[in-house]
Design an enzyme around this catalytic site. Structure first.
Site, PDB file in Angstrom:
ATOM      1  N   GLY B  18      24.905 -41.086 -25.158  1.00  0.00           N
ATOM      2  CA  GLY B  18      25.471 -40.884 -23.824  1.00  0.00           C
ATOM      3  C   GLY B  18      24.778 -41.794 -22.823  1.00  0.00           C
ATOM      4  O   GLY B  18      24.125 -42.771 -23.194  1.00  0.00           O
ATOM      5  N   PHE B  19      24.900 -41.462 -21.553  1.00  0.00           N
ATOM      6  CA  PHE B  19      24.309 -42.310 -20.512  1.00  0.00           C
ATOM      7  C   PHE B  19      22.793 -42.454 -20.686  1.00  0.00           C
ATOM      8  O   PHE B  19      22.251 -43.540 -20.561  1.00  0.00           O
ATOM      9  CB  PHE B  19      24.619 -41.738 -19.130  1.00  0.00           C
ATOM     10  CG  PHE B  19      26.049 -41.946 -18.720  1.00  0.00           C
ATOM     11  CD1 PHE B  19      26.504 -43.213 -18.391  1.00  0.00           C
ATOM     12  CD2 PHE B  19      26.938 -40.891 -18.671  1.00  0.00           C
ATOM     13  CE1 PHE B  19      27.818 -43.421 -18.016  1.00  0.00           C
ATOM     14  CE2 PHE B  19      28.257 -41.086 -18.296  1.00  0.00           C
ATOM     15  CZ  PHE B  19      28.704 -42.347 -17.968  1.00  0.00           C
ATOM     16  N   GLU B 176      38.704 -32.265  -9.551  1.00  0.00           N
ATOM     17  CA  GLU B 176      39.446 -33.441  -9.993  1.00  0.00           C
ATOM     18  C   GLU B 176      40.567 -33.054 -10.963  1.00  0.00           C
ATOM     19  O   GLU B 176      41.677 -33.580 -10.885  1.00  0.00           O
ATOM     20  CB  GLU B 176      38.470 -34.452 -10.624  1.00  0.00           C
ATOM     21  CG  GLU B 176      37.606 -35.125  -9.556  1.00  0.00           C
ATOM     22  CD  GLU B 176      36.411 -35.906 -10.098  1.00  0.00           C
ATOM     23  OE1 GLU B 176      35.863 -36.720  -9.349  1.00  0.00           O
ATOM     24  OE2 GLU B 176      36.019 -35.693 -11.264  1.00  0.00           O
ATOM     25  N   ASP B 305      21.065 -34.563 -19.774  1.00  0.00           N
ATOM     26  CA  ASP B 305      21.488 -33.198 -19.454  1.00  0.00           C
ATOM     27  C   ASP B 305      20.795 -32.125 -20.281  1.00  0.00           C
ATOM     28  O   ASP B 305      20.918 -30.939 -19.980  1.00  0.00           O
ATOM     29  CB  ASP B 305      23.001 -33.052 -19.667  1.00  0.00           C
ATOM     30  CG  ASP B 305      23.795 -33.743 -18.591  1.00  0.00           C
ATOM     31  OD1 ASP B 305      23.173 -34.300 -17.664  1.00  0.00           O
ATOM     32  OD2 ASP B 305      25.036 -33.724 -18.669  1.00  0.00           O
ATOM     33  N   ALA B 321      25.479 -38.557 -14.391  1.00  0.00           N
ATOM     34  CA  ALA B 321      25.289 -39.814 -15.110  1.00  0.00           C
ATOM     35  C   ALA B 321      24.162 -40.658 -14.503  1.00  0.00           C
ATOM     36  O   ALA B 321      23.306 -41.162 -15.244  1.00  0.00           O
ATOM     37  CB  ALA B 321      26.604 -40.596 -15.140  1.00  0.00           C
TER      38      ALA B 321
END
Lengths: 448, 448
Positions: B18-19, B176, B305, B321
Site C-alpha cells: 500500500g502507500f 463521496e 494504517d 495516504a
C-alpha cells in the site's frame, strides 16, 4: 419520421445484444416498432478485442458498453436484463428463467455461440474458453498467477509446467492469444521477476488441420506461422487434442505438461434452435430461409452466430462480426418493409468485406479479396479498422492511447487481478487461495 | 551509489504494497538492502479513488498498478505474491499461508486496515465495505443490478426498496460514495430506463455523530452537508446503525427498507499486532516507539494504517495516504541510517498536508490548515492533486480524460459488470442469478 402515436405498437422482441442484435435494433430507428432488447448481461461486448483484455493490454471497460447507454436516446427501445429459458411460438411469448413472460409480434433471436469441446465437456474445467468478460478476467488472472507461482516454485520441472501455455486452435483467436501471451512473457514482464526468466516461457499453438488460419489464403497463413514462430510460439500442425486434464494437454499422442490451456478451437450455437424447435446443423445453428426467418415461422428471425444461411451469392456466411451485422441489418430491412406494408426485400446476400488477424505487435495479415497485406502495413490497417468500429469517441481515444503506450514502452495497462471466490461483504479478505500445496507436492493454482 | 556486491546483503522484508510499504521500498533505493516485498495481491491500489471505481466513473485498471511493474528496474527488490500467516520474531522469519518461510534481518509490516462492523460481523453480508478492487467490483454490480431489478419490479414498494441506497458513515468515503450514487441516478442513467425514473432513487447518508466530515472544520462540514442535500442525498445525523439485515438497515429506531447498504463507518487494523504479540489499541493498531519500531523489538517496524504513534508534534497521525507515506519514508530513513552506521534520525514527526473531500461533480472541500476552500475551486484543486499522485503518465491522461467525459457528457465509462460465481471454464454461461424470486415474494438480487 412517422408519427409513432398513431401506430398500433408492433411488439418486436430482440434477444441478444451482440453485433447482430445491436445492428438490428439500430437499423429499426423510427420504424414504429416497440422494441424490447433482452440480454443476460448489461453490456455489448466487442469480441474481436477480447483477447487483448485477457492478456492485459486493454481494460474491460474499453471493449464493452452498457446496452442501456447505447439506446438511451431511443425511446422506442426498452432494455431488459434477463435470461431466456424458452420461446412459446404458439402464444408468441418469450419465457425468462425467472418465470416472467414477454409477448412479441415479431421475435429476433441473436443469441450467439459459445465455445464447445467436441463432446468432451469435462475439458472445460482445464482449458478456458474466451467468449465473455468473465472469461477474459479468468484467463488474465490464470496467466499472471502462473508466472507468480513459477517465481516461487523450487522444482525446475514444476517451474516449466507453470510457464507452459497451450493454446488449442489455430484460428484468429488462437493465433492472437498465443502471440499475446508470448509478448507478455518476452517483452513486458521480462525485467520484473527475480527467480525466473519469463522469456523461458513456452507458448504452444496446437492446430488439428494442416495449417493455421485456414480461412486466409495460404501465403498469408505461411507468413502468420513464421511471424508466430519468430515471436517464440511453437506451432504444431496436425495436432488434434485427444485429452485435457489438470495440468496437461495431450495431442497426437504426446502429453504436454502445462498449467494453462486456452481453448479457441470450437464453437457451439446457443439454444435458440431448441427453444423454437427448428432444424439445426451439427453445431446447433438454426437453418434459415433466405429472408432470415425460420421456415414455417415467418415472425421469427434468427441472426448472427446462432444461425446458418446460404447467401444468394453462394458464399458461406462466416461466424464473424461483419456477417452478424449484415444479418442484423437485413432482418431489420425485412421487418421495416413488413411494418410499412412494402414488398419483401431481395433475399439476404452476404458481402465479404475482408479477413483480419494480428500476430503480436508488428505483424498482421489482411485479406480484402482483391489485395493481401502482411507486415506493418497490415498491422496499421488492422488497428485503424478496429478503433473505427469501437463505440464512442472516448473508447477510441483510450484504446489508441493504450496501444501507443504498449507499443512504445511495452507496458500493459490492465495487469491487476484479484482472487475470485470472495464472499460478498466478507471483510476479512482471507482469499489468496492461489498457492495451495496440492497432494502431488506441487503448487496448484486455484482461481477461487 | 554504494557497491552492493561488497555488502553483506541485509535482508529487509516489507509486508504490504500500500502507500506505506511502497513509500518505504521506494525510499530505500541504493541503500544496499536486499528487499523482499510481499503482498497478497499483485497490485498497489490507489484507495482514495476506489469509490469512483465502485460507482462506474473509473475502470479498475486506472487506479491499480502491478507492484512488479513499479519495481521492474529495482534489481534490489523482489516482489512475492503471498499471504502472511504469522511472524516468528525469535527465528526472524515471516510465515506464509502456504507454509513457506522468508527470513529477515529487518521486518516492515505495512498491512493496513479493513472495514469493521463494531463487533457485528454478521452485518458484513448485508452492508458492503470498500477496501479492495473486488469490493469495488461487487458494489458496482450491486448498485447497477438494483436499478435493473427495479426496472422489472411490478410492486411499487419493492421498486422503492430496490432504488434505496443507504451509506453508513459520514466520513470522506461515505460522503463521496453517497454523492456518486446520487449522481449516477440523477445525471447519468436518468434517460436510460423506461419503467422507472432513476431520479426517484433515494440515497440516505447515516452518520452517528452530530455532523458529517468530523475531521474538517465545522464550516466546511456544513457546506458539504448542504452540497450533499442539494444533490439529493438525505443526510441523517446522530443516526448510529443498530441493525443490518437482508434488505434493511435500522438506525435510531427507524428501519429503512433498502436493497443496498454500503459500509463506510469503521476500520479494524490488520493482524500485525497479533503476529508479533505487540500491544495494540482498541482497533488493533500496533503501539509504536517514536522511531516507528515495536518497543523491545527494534528490528520490526510497523507503518501505515496498522500502526498508531504519537507524532513529536503532538498531533494525532490520521489513517490517510499522506500519513502512511510519511511513515514509510521515515522507517526507510531509520533503516538506511542503521545500514550506514549513522546516528539515529530525529523521532517521527507527522506533517499535516491537508484534508480533501469531494461531493459529486462540482463541490469539494479542501482544508490546508492556513486556508479553507469549498466549491468549484476546491473541486479543481482536489482533481489536480489526485491526478498528480497517480502512478504513470498514461494513468494520469486516461483518468483526466474519463473525468472530462463524465463532466461534459455525464457518461460513466466503467458501467459493465458480469455475474460472479461462474465456474472456471463453464462454457454454458448459465449464470444470470441476479433475479431470483425470494421466498418473501420479492425479487432478491444475488451477486452470484
Amino acid at each position: 419520421m412517422r408519427d409513432r402515436h398513431n401506430m398500433p405498437g408492433h411488439r418486436l422482441v430482440i434477444v441478444g445484444g451482440g453485433f447482430a442484435g445491436l445492428a438490428c435494433a439500430e437499423s429499426l430507428k423510427d420504424s414504429g416498432a416497440k422494441i424490447t432488447l433482452i440480454d443476460r448481461r448489461n453490456h455489448h461486448l466487442f469480441q474481436p478485442l477480447l483477447y487483448q483484455a485477457a492478456t492485459s493490454t486493454l481494460p474491460l471497460s474499453d471493449i464493452a458498453w452498457p446496452l442501456r447507454q447505447v439506446f438511451r436516446t431511443r425511446r422506442d427501445v426498452t432494455t431488459l436484463l434477463g435470461e431466456v429459458a424458452g420461446v412459446d411460438a404458439v402464444a408468441r411469448c418469450v419465457r425468462l428463467t425467472d418465470g416472467a413472460t414477454i409477448a412479441y409480434d415479431t421475435l429476433v433471436l441473436a443469441t450467439g455461440a459459445q465455445h464447445a469441446y467436441f463432446g468432451n465437456d469435462e475439458w472445460a474445467a482445464h482449458a478456458h474458453g474466451l467468449k465473455t468478460l468473465e472469461d477474459a478476467t479468468r484467463i488474465r488472472a490464470h496467466i499472471l498467477t502462473a508466472f507468480e507461482a513459477a517465481e516461487r516454485a523450487e522444482d525446475p520441472a514444476e517451474r516449466q509446467r507453470l510457464m507452459t501455455f497451450v493454446v488449442v486452435g489455430g484460428g484468429p483467436t488462437g493465433v492472437e492469444m498465443a502471440a499475446a501471451i508470448a509478448e507478455l512473457a518476452r517483452r513486458v514482464m521480462q525485467t520484473e521477476f527475480r527467480n525466473v526468466d519469463t522469456r523461458d516461457a513456452r507458448v504452444i499453438s496446437l492446430e488439428a488441420g494442416p495449417r493455421i488460419l485456414g480461412a486466409f489464403p495460404e501465403s498469408l497463413g505461411r507468413y502468420a506461422k513464421r511471424a508466430l514462430e519468430r515471436q517464440g510460439v511453437e506451432v504444431r500442425l496436425g495436432s488434434a487434442v485427444t485429452d485435457c486434464g489438470p495440468g496437461h494437454v495431450t495431442a497426437r499422442g504426446r502429453m504436454i505438461r502445462a498449467k494453462t490451456a486456452i481453448w479457441a478451437a470450437g464453437v457451439q450455437a446457443s439454444d435458440a434452435a431448441r427453444w423454437i424447435g427448428a432444424a439445426s446443423d451439427r453445431v446447433g445453428r438454426v437453418q434459415l430461409a433466405a429472408d432470415l426467418t425460420v421456415p414455417g415461422c415467418s415472425e421469427i428471425f434468427v441472426i448472427g452466430d446462432t444461425a446458418t444461411v446460404t447467401s444468394v451469392s453462394g458464399a458461406p456466411v462466416p461466424g464473424t462480426a461483419p456477417a452478424a451485422k449484415q444479418m442484423g441489418r437485413h432482418a431489420a430491412l425485412v421487418i421495416a418493409s413488413r411494418l410499412q406494408g412494402g414488398s419483401a426485400p431481395a433475399p439476404f446476400r452476404y458481402r465479404h468485406q475482408g479477413n483480419f488477424a494480428t500476430i503480436g505487435r508488428r505483424a498482421a495479415i489482411v485479406d480484402l479479396g482483391w489485395i493481401h497485406l502482411s507486415g506493418p502495413l497490415a498491422s496499421w490497417t488492422w488497428g485503424i479498422c478496429h478503433i473505427w468500429f469501437l463505440i464512442g469517441t472516448r473508447s477510441r481515444i483510450v484504446v489508441a492511447l493504450n496501444w501507443l503506450w504498449s507499443h512504445l514502452f511495452g507496458h500493459k495497462c490492465a495487469r491487476c487481478w484479484f482472487p475470485r471466490g470472495t464472499e460478498p461483504g466478507g471483510g476479512a479478505d482471507k482469499n489468496l487461495d492461489c498457492f495451495k500445496k496440492s497432494d502431488r507436492g506441487s503448487f496448484d493454482i486455484r482461481l477461487g
